[in-house]
Design a protein around this motif. Structure first.
Motif, PDB file in Angstrom:
ATOM      1  N   THR A   1       6.892  -2.569  -9.296  1.00 47.27           N
ATOM      2  CA  THR A   1       6.627  -2.277  -7.882  1.00 47.27           C
ATOM      3  C   THR A   1       6.255  -0.810  -7.698  1.00 47.27           C
ATOM      4  N   ALA A   2       7.022   0.082  -8.301  1.00 42.25           N
ATOM      5  CA  ALA A   2       6.738   1.522  -8.175  1.00 42.25           C
ATOM      6  C   ALA A   2       5.373   1.856  -8.753  1.00 42.25           C
ATOM      7  N   HIS A   3       5.039   1.277  -9.892  1.00 43.09           N
ATOM      8  CA  HIS A   3       3.739   1.541 -10.522  1.00 43.09           C
ATOM      9  C   HIS A   3       2.594   1.084  -9.620  1.00 43.09           C
ATOM     10  N   LEU A   4       2.701  -0.122  -9.090  1.00 44.55           N
ATOM     11  CA  LEU A   4       1.641  -0.633  -8.214  1.00 44.55           C
ATOM     12  C   LEU A   4       1.511   0.211  -6.951  1.00 44.55           C
ATOM     13  N   GLU A   5       2.632   0.581  -6.358  1.00 47.01           N
ATOM     14  CA  GLU A   5       2.580   1.400  -5.148  1.00 47.01           C
ATOM     15  C   GLU A   5       1.964   2.766  -5.435  1.00 47.01           C
ATOM     16  N   ASP A   6       2.262   3.330  -6.601  1.00 49.65           N
ATOM     17  CA  ASP A   6       1.651   4.605  -6.987  1.00 49.65           C
ATOM     18  C   ASP A   6       0.145   4.470  -7.151  1.00 49.65           C
ATOM     19  N   GLU A   7      -0.303   3.275  -7.526  1.00 47.13           N
ATOM     20  CA  GLU A   7      -1.737   3.004  -7.694  1.00 47.13           C
ATOM     21  C   GLU A   7      -2.410   2.620  -6.369  1.00 47.13           C
ATOM     22  N   GLY A   8      -1.642   2.608  -5.279  1.00 45.28           N
ATOM     23  CA  GLY A   8      -2.215   2.315  -3.968  1.00 45.28           C
ATOM     24  C   GLY A   8      -2.160   0.855  -3.554  1.00 45.28           C
ATOM     25  N   TRP A   9      -1.362   0.048  -4.233  1.00 40.45           N
ATOM     26  CA  TRP A   9      -1.228  -1.365  -3.894  1.00 40.45           C
ATOM     27  C   TRP A   9      -0.094  -1.565  -2.884  1.00 40.45           C
ATOM     28  N   LEU A  10      -0.247  -2.568  -2.037  1.00 36.16           N
ATOM     29  CA  LEU A  10       0.832  -3.040  -1.180  1.00 36.16           C
ATOM     30  C   LEU A  10       1.520  -4.150  -1.965  1.00 36.16           C
ATOM     31  N   VAL A  11       2.817  -4.019  -2.194  1.00 38.31           N
ATOM     32  CA  VAL A  11       3.567  -5.005  -2.965  1.00 38.31           C
ATOM     33  C   VAL A  11       4.458  -5.796  -2.012  1.00 38.31           C
ATOM     34  N   LEU A  12       4.297  -7.114  -2.049  1.00 36.68           N
ATOM     35  CA  LEU A  12       5.113  -8.013  -1.240  1.00 36.68           C
ATOM     36  C   LEU A  12       5.952  -8.855  -2.190  1.00 36.68           C
ATOM     37  N   ARG A  13       7.263  -8.729  -2.080  1.00 31.60           N
ATOM     38  CA  ARG A  13       8.175  -9.500  -2.938  1.00 31.60           C
ATOM     39  C   ARG A  13       8.992 -10.444  -2.067  1.00 31.60           C
ATOM     40  N   PHE A  14       9.094 -11.673  -2.535  1.00 34.11           N
ATOM     41  CA  PHE A  14       9.833 -12.701  -1.817  1.00 34.11           C
ATOM     42  C   PHE A  14      10.765 -13.416  -2.790  1.00 34.11           C
ATOM     43  N   TRP A  15      11.847 -13.976  -2.248  1.00 36.18           N
ATOM     44  CA  TRP A  15      12.756 -14.782  -3.048  1.00 36.18           C
ATOM     45  C   TRP A  15      12.317 -16.233  -2.970  1.00 36.18           C
ATOM     46  N   GLU A  16      12.611 -16.997  -4.002  1.00 40.97           N
ATOM     47  CA  GLU A  16      12.203 -18.396  -4.046  1.00 40.97           C
ATOM     48  C   GLU A  16      12.822 -19.220  -2.914  1.00 40.97           C
ATOM     49  N   HIS A  17      13.962 -18.781  -2.371  1.00 46.49           N
ATOM     50  CA  HIS A  17      14.624 -19.546  -1.324  1.00 46.49           C
ATOM     51  C   HIS A  17      14.049 -19.277   0.077  1.00 46.49           C
ATOM     52  N   GLU A  18      13.178 -18.297   0.203  1.00 45.13           N
ATOM     53  CA  GLU A  18      12.599 -18.008   1.517  1.00 45.13           C
ATOM     54  C   GLU A  18      11.660 -19.142   1.925  1.00 45.13           C
ATOM     55  N   LEU A  19      11.594 -19.388   3.213  1.00 44.31           N
ATOM     56  CA  LEU A  19      10.766 -20.480   3.715  1.00 44.31           C
ATOM     57  C   LEU A  19       9.287 -20.203   3.428  1.00 44.31           C
TER      58      LEU A  19
END
Length: 124
Positions: free
Chosen positions: A90-108
């Motif tokens: 996540t930190a690497h992608l954000e440093d490269e200018g990416w928006l990182v969206l993380r979700f848990w498998e139990h989320e709707l």
């Protein structure tokens, strides 16, 4: 562990179907730039948006994570490394200018897809 699905899991497939139905097009299993052994579950390379749908057991969900009793030291180290790798990615992608969206498998799936669609349409 070989039999454990690392891609095309049921929660991921549900979200992908909803994204496709909403008209959003994406790429699957895109390698993380600069980290060739890591991949994004769903990616929007042009908009630099990465989506990860993390399993509760494997990634240490605060609500549903469990600790195996057999070989507990090995599992503790393994699962801690997974969480550290997630943070590093996540930190690497954000440093490269990416928006990182993380979700848990139990989320709707509907809620996950809605947040992804909003992010994609908001980045235009």
């Amino acid at each position: 562990m070989r039999r454990q699905a690392s891609r095309d899991t049921a929660p991921e497939m549900l979200v992908r179907r909803l994204l496709h139905a909403s008209g959003v097009r994406y790429r699957l299993q895109v390698k993380v730039p600069g980290m060739p052994r890591r991949t994004m579950d769903i990616a929007f390379p042009g908009r630099r948006i990465a989506v990860f749908i993390d399993g509760c057991f494997w990634h240490g969900c605060p609500q549903h994570a469990t600790s195996p009793k057999a070989n507990s030291d090995w599992w503790r180290v393994k699962l801690e490394r997974n969480r550290a790798r997630d943070l590093e990615t996540t930190a690497h992608l954000e440093d490269e200018g990416w928006l990182v969206l993380r979700f848990w498998e139990h989320e709707l799936p509907d809620a996950v897809a809605a947040r992804v669609v909003a992010a994609v349409r908001g980045s235009r």
